[in-house]
Each structure stands twice: as structure tokens, then as C-alpha cells.
Design a protein around this motif. Structure first.
Motif, mmCIF file in Angstrom:
data_model
loop_
_atom_site.group_PDB
_atom_site.id
_atom_site.type_symbol
_atom_site.label_atom_id
_atom_site.label_comp_id
_atom_site.label_asym_id
_atom_site.label_seq_id
_atom_site.Cartn_x
_atom_site.Cartn_y
_atom_site.Cartn_z
ATOM 1 N N THR A 105 40.002 38.283 40.505
ATOM 2 C CA THR A 105 40.377 37.232 41.450
ATOM 3 C C THR A 105 39.606 35.951 41.165
ATOM 4 O OG1 THR A 105 40.655 36.681 43.787
ATOM 5 C CG2 THR A 105 38.661 37.884 43.185
ATOM 6 N N PHE A 107 45.184 38.781 47.847
ATOM 7 C CA PHE A 107 46.312 38.835 48.767
ATOM 8 C C PHE A 107 46.795 40.277 48.817
ATOM 9 C CE2 PHE A 107 46.022 34.421 47.715
ATOM 10 C CZ PHE A 107 46.235 33.814 48.940
ATOM 11 N N ILE A 160 47.399 31.866 44.077
ATOM 12 C CA ILE A 160 47.523 31.333 45.430
ATOM 13 C C ILE A 160 48.941 30.890 45.793
ATOM 14 C CG2 ILE A 160 46.780 29.458 46.941
ATOM 15 C CD1 ILE A 160 44.142 29.452 45.350
ATOM 16 N N LEU A 172 45.756 36.968 53.001
ATOM 17 C CA LEU A 172 44.496 36.952 52.260
ATOM 18 C C LEU A 172 43.549 37.956 52.907
ATOM 19 C CD1 LEU A 172 42.942 35.634 49.939
ATOM 20 C CD2 LEU A 172 42.066 33.966 51.589
#
Length: 179
Positions: free
Chosen positions: A107, A127, A145, A153
Motif C-alpha cells: 500500500t 480499501f 485511491i 478505507l
């Protein structure tokens, strides 16, 4: 950890001329990434749920659909040079076969958990759709994103410790409520 915001290096301490030649005060940071992360930890620690859990107003608001979400996290993206930092962590989970399995998580999004002596503890954020299906490789922070629902999230519980001297920039995302 307590953060003394008042004595931090967030003070204005020198002047700089802007593009119009006007003199303006400029913030000086001893280590701007560390200072920003410490300020985020300080602010997150100050967020307290001190509202009434049972009250007439809460019941009326609930009935009318006026839910006010209290935010508790400022997600960040850190940069090494010009590129966003991609953190990797590993956890375990049990499948239907009741066999414990490793799960690797990648991430660009983090929650700052602590900052101390030039290091930070960061929780990896993902997510929910990515947690379940990590087959899509995220080649950039924006690809991770873009188009994702803020409410999806989530914290992973996976934390890494980083040396803040390795970072030259930080981007703060809008504050969110992690569940």
C-alpha cells in the motif's frame, strides 16, 4: 506519546520574499516530514468521543438521518525522492481449510501510529475491495485511491517502523473515520 505542539518547530522564524518581491514569514522545520507526522499523531490523539451515547438529541438525529461522523485518522502518503513510498507488510489468516496462510499487503496509504526519535510506526491502510482481491497490482498511489469510496478505507492492523530520514515529503489526505 505526548507532542508539545507549542514548542514544535512549526513556528515562523524567518522571512522570505515571494514571487512578487513581498517579504513574508516562512515556516522553518528541522525535519518537516517528522514534524508533520508528529502533528498528525498529536491531533489524532486529541480526538475523543466525549459525546453522549444516549440522549434525546442523538435519538432525534438518528431518526431523522442526521448522522455526524467523527473523523479519527489523517491518511498519509510518504515520498522517497520523487516517488511515493510503497509499504509492504505481512499478516496471517485462516481459510475455510482452517489452515493458517500468509497474506502480503502492499500500500501507499498509512496511518501514523507513533513518532519517536526520528522513526515512525505506520499502519498499512487498504480499501476493503483490495484486501479481498489483491490481484490487481497498484502501480501508483493514485491507482490505489482513484474511484474508491472513502468509507471503504480500512486499517489492516499491520504496522511497520520506518526511519523518517529516508523521506523527503508527505501528502495528507482528507481526514476520515476508520472503523
Amino acid at each position: 506519546m505526548s507532542y508539545d505542539y507549542e514548542s514544535s518547530s512549526y513556528g515562523y522564524d524567518h522571512k522570505h520574499k515571494d514571487h512578487c518581491g513581498k517579504s513574508k514569514k516562512v515556516k522553518h522545520y528541522k525535519n518537516c516530514v517528522e514534524d508533520v507526522l508528529e502533528a498528525i499523531v498529536y491531533a489524532q490523539d486529541r480526538v475523543e468521543d466525549d459525546s453522549c451515547h444516549t440522549s434525546c438529541q442523538q435519538s432525534i438525529d438518528s431518526l431523522l438521518g442526521d448522522h455526524k461522523v467523527k473523523k479519527n485518522t489523517v491518511p498519509v502518503i510518504l515520498y522517497c525522492g520523487c516517488d511515493p513510498f510503497k509499504g509492504t507488510g505481512v499478516t496471517t489468516y485462516s481459510c475455510h481449510a482452517k489452515k493458517e496462510t500468509f497474506k502480503c499487503v502492499h500500500t501507499y496509504l498509512f496511518k501514523v501510529k507513533d513518532v519517536h526519535d526520528g522513526c515512525a510506526v505506520l499502519e498499512l491502510l487498504v480499501f476493503k475491495s483490495d484486501w479481498k482481491d489483491d490481484s490487481k497490482q497498484k502501480h501508483s498511489a493514485c491507482s490505489q485511491i482513484d474511484g474508491k469510496a472513502v468509507r471503504d478505507l480500512a486499517g489492516t492492523g499491520i504496522c511497520i517502523t520506518v526511519d523518517l530520514s529516508c523521506f523527503c515529503a508527505v501528502t495528507c489526505l482528507p481526514a476520515v473515520r476508520l472503523h
